[in-house]
Write a protein that holds these residues in place. Structure first.
Motif, PDB file in Angstrom:
ATOM      1  N   VAL A   1       1.077  -1.157  -0.009  1.00  0.00           N
ATOM      2  CA  VAL A   1       0.097   0.141   0.077  1.00  0.00           C
ATOM      3  C   VAL A   1       0.771   1.150  -0.181  1.00  0.00           C
ATOM      4  CG1 VAL A   1      -1.639   1.248   1.430  1.00  0.00           C
ATOM      5  CG2 VAL A   1      -1.959  -1.186   1.246  1.00  0.00           C
ATOM      6  N   GLY A   2       1.971   1.241   0.750  1.00  0.00           N
ATOM      7  CA  GLY A   2       2.746   2.313   1.022  1.00  0.00           C
ATOM      8  C   GLY A   2       3.472   2.796  -0.378  1.00  0.00           C
ATOM      9  N   THR A   3       4.263   1.719  -0.961  1.00  0.00           N
ATOM     10  CA  THR A   3       5.063   2.016  -2.132  1.00  0.00           C
ATOM     11  C   THR A   3       4.295   2.045  -3.386  1.00  0.00           C
ATOM     12  OG1 THR A   3       5.556  -0.359  -2.479  1.00  0.00           O
ATOM     13  CG2 THR A   3       7.172   0.997  -1.120  1.00  0.00           C
ATOM     14  N   GLU A   4       3.161   1.281  -3.614  1.00  0.00           N
ATOM     15  CA  GLU A   4       2.376   1.228  -4.852  1.00  0.00           C
ATOM     16  C   GLU A   4       1.435   2.307  -4.734  1.00  0.00           C
ATOM     17  OE1 GLU A   4       2.900  -0.826  -7.461  1.00  0.00           O
ATOM     18  OE2 GLU A   4       4.598  -1.448  -6.432  1.00  0.00           O
ATOM     19  N   TYR A   5       0.853   2.775  -3.636  1.00  0.00           N
ATOM     20  CA  TYR A   5      -0.234   3.712  -3.565  1.00  0.00           C
ATOM     21  C   TYR A   5      -0.002   5.024  -3.120  1.00  0.00           C
ATOM     22  CZ  TYR A   5      -2.829  -0.416  -5.431  1.00  0.00           C
ATOM     23  OH  TYR A   5      -3.070  -1.409  -6.342  1.00  0.00           O
ATOM     24  N   LEU A   6       0.322   4.888  -1.777  1.00  0.00           N
ATOM     25  CA  LEU A   6       0.087   6.182  -0.781  1.00  0.00           C
ATOM     26  C   LEU A   6       1.316   7.276  -1.244  1.00  0.00           C
ATOM     27  CD1 LEU A   6      -1.636   7.596   1.447  1.00  0.00           C
ATOM     28  CD2 LEU A   6      -0.230   6.254   3.005  1.00  0.00           C
TER      29      LEU A   6
ATOM     30  N   VAL B   1       5.932   6.875   4.478  1.00  0.00           N
ATOM     31  CA  VAL B   1       5.202   7.675   3.289  1.00  0.00           C
ATOM     32  C   VAL B   1       5.801   9.058   3.084  1.00  0.00           C
ATOM     33  CG1 VAL B   1       2.994   8.527   2.889  1.00  0.00           C
ATOM     34  CG2 VAL B   1       3.154   6.290   4.071  1.00  0.00           C
ATOM     35  N   PHE B   2       6.090   9.585   4.130  1.00  0.00           N
ATOM     36  CA  PHE B   2       6.517  10.966   4.133  1.00  0.00           C
ATOM     37  C   PHE B   2       8.212  10.972   4.469  1.00  0.00           C
ATOM     38  CE2 PHE B   2       2.338  10.897   5.592  1.00  0.00           C
ATOM     39  CZ  PHE B   2       1.553  12.139   4.658  1.00  0.00           C
TER      40      PHE B   2
END
Length: 413
Positions: free
Chosen positions: A22-27, A122-123
């Motif tokens: 979720v983190g690398t592919e989307y968020l 994420v950030f």
């Protein structure tokens, strides 16, 4: 988006949930996606075989960006977080959520959880460090604020607003020479600041000059740099002697009071979410107000419930307000001087399912999973206008105490 659907099919038939997916592919890519993006993403994946807590996390992220109800967002993130050990996405978003509600210590505990493994965020990690420093400053933990602003600058030396805030923190602990040097560097590199940050640098620099009795320098400064300076500050400078006086700070470290115009630091946070029968006794309008009141009393060393308590606050663990365990979220987790634990559940009135059963379950969990030998756990229920049935239940369990809060108004004649 269609590529993402193909990706999910190509690499798995039963693709296990992984937070990094979720983190690398989307968020990291779609933080500023269109309204409804995250719900659309859930719809796209409903026919794939991704398992685990994937959809629950997407739902929580959707609320994070689109809901105005911080409690709703928090509940959704915490629900996912119970099933993910040290989940970095949940920790980062909860850090932002709590900081927006000015619950600084809660925000700190979640941001710090992210820093234990900086390989996945994420950030940018420099922004996480800035948030830790900022929240620590708001929580009056000067040492931690100074430490993390310095970490920001060690990673990104051109982060001149972090340099400005570091100067402000050093000013508050009377390290004026260091503060002045930092602020002068920030002023020299004004091009690295956005428009809203320039007045804050100016105000902080003038504060340092006045505090260190450099009145002549302050007069020279305001001839060309007045942006953001309150009229009262300019008047104070103009009425000061036209000299620089020697100043020897006390050997004892003292904290300068944050004066009335220091609230501009409220605007220095970089976390922007899109980057709220019958006649009853007077009661608080929400549990948050009651939590705020009790937390402030405890932090200021004031007795509550006839006890001298301290908030649970240990490095490497969550802060004691809204403390999360696998079976729920406590309002306040506190300790006494002997390290005995107190679970405090607050209700604005008695219109809840069963605060007694909820508190008993929390106490049972702590006794079975948390306490050390010799440590006790006490549950405290505090609400307005308790019903007789609740009183009877509490009297049967010596581990639980019941308190009623009362708001009264008295005319002064």
């Amino acid at each position: 988006v269609d590529c993402k659907r193909q990706y999910a099919y190509k690499y798995n038939k039963d693709y296990p949930y992984e937070e990094t997916f979720v983190g690398t592919e989307y968020l990291t890519t779609f933080k500023n996606g269109y309204k409804g993006f995250w719900d659309d993403l859930r719809e796209i994946h409903k026919d794939t075989h991704i398992t685990g807590y994937f959809n629950e996390l997407l739902h929580a992220i959707s609320l994070f960006y689109e809901s105005d109800n911080s409690e709703e967002i928090r509940d959704a993130l915490i629900k996912v977080g119970r099933n993910i050990t040290d989940g970095y996405i949940v920790s980062e978003l909860l850090g932002i959520n709590y900081s927006e509600d000015k619950m600084w210590k809660n925000a700190l505990s979640y941001y710090e959880a992210v820093t234990r493994d900086t390989t996945s965020t994420v950030f940018w990690i420099v922004d996480i460090f800035f948030q830790i420093a900022y929240c620590a400053g708001r929580a009056r933990d000067r040492e931690k604020a100074i430490e993390y602003y310095k970490k920001c600058l060690s990673i990104f030396p051109y982060y001149d607003f972090a340099r400005c805030n570091l100067g402000y923190e050093l000013y508050l602990v009377k390290r004026y020479d260091e503060a002045r040097t930092l602020l002068e560097d920030a002023l020299e590199n004004e091009k690295n600041l956005i428009e809203q940050e320039v007045p804050i640098v100016n105000r902080n620099y003038v504060r340092v000059l006045l505090a260190s009795h450099q009145y002549k320098d302050a007069k020279e400064f305001i001839k060309t740099k007045r942006k953001g300076l309150p009229a009262s500050t300019i008047e104070k400078i103009n009425s000061a002697p036209d000299v620089n006086e020697s100043y020897t700070p006390s050997l004892k470290v003292e904290i300068v009071s944050e004066d009335s115009d220091s609230e501009e630091l409220e605007d220095s946070s970089i976390s922007e979410k899109k980057l709220q029968f019958g006649v009853k006794k007077a009661q608080f309008s929400s549990e948050k107000i009651l939590e705020d009141e009790l937390e402030n009393k405890i932090l200021n060393g004031i007795e509550v419930f006839g006890l001298k308590l301290k908030m649970y606050d240990h490095d490497g663990d969550r802060y004691g307000r809204q403390y999360v365990i696998p079976i729920g979220r406590l309002d306040l987790l506190c300790e006494d001087e002997n390290d005995n634990l107190y679970i405090i559940e607050l209700k604005k009135d008695s219109g809840y399912d069963d605060p007694f059963q909820q508190t008993v379950e929390y106490v049972d969990w702590f006794e079975a999973n948390f306490v050390k030998k010799g440590q006790t756990v006490t549950g405290i229920i505090c609400l307005n206008d308790p019903k007789p049935a609740l009183v009877r239940k509490v009297r049967k369990d010596p581990r639980i105490k019941l308190f009623e809060y009362v708001i009264s108004y008295r005319e002064i004649k």
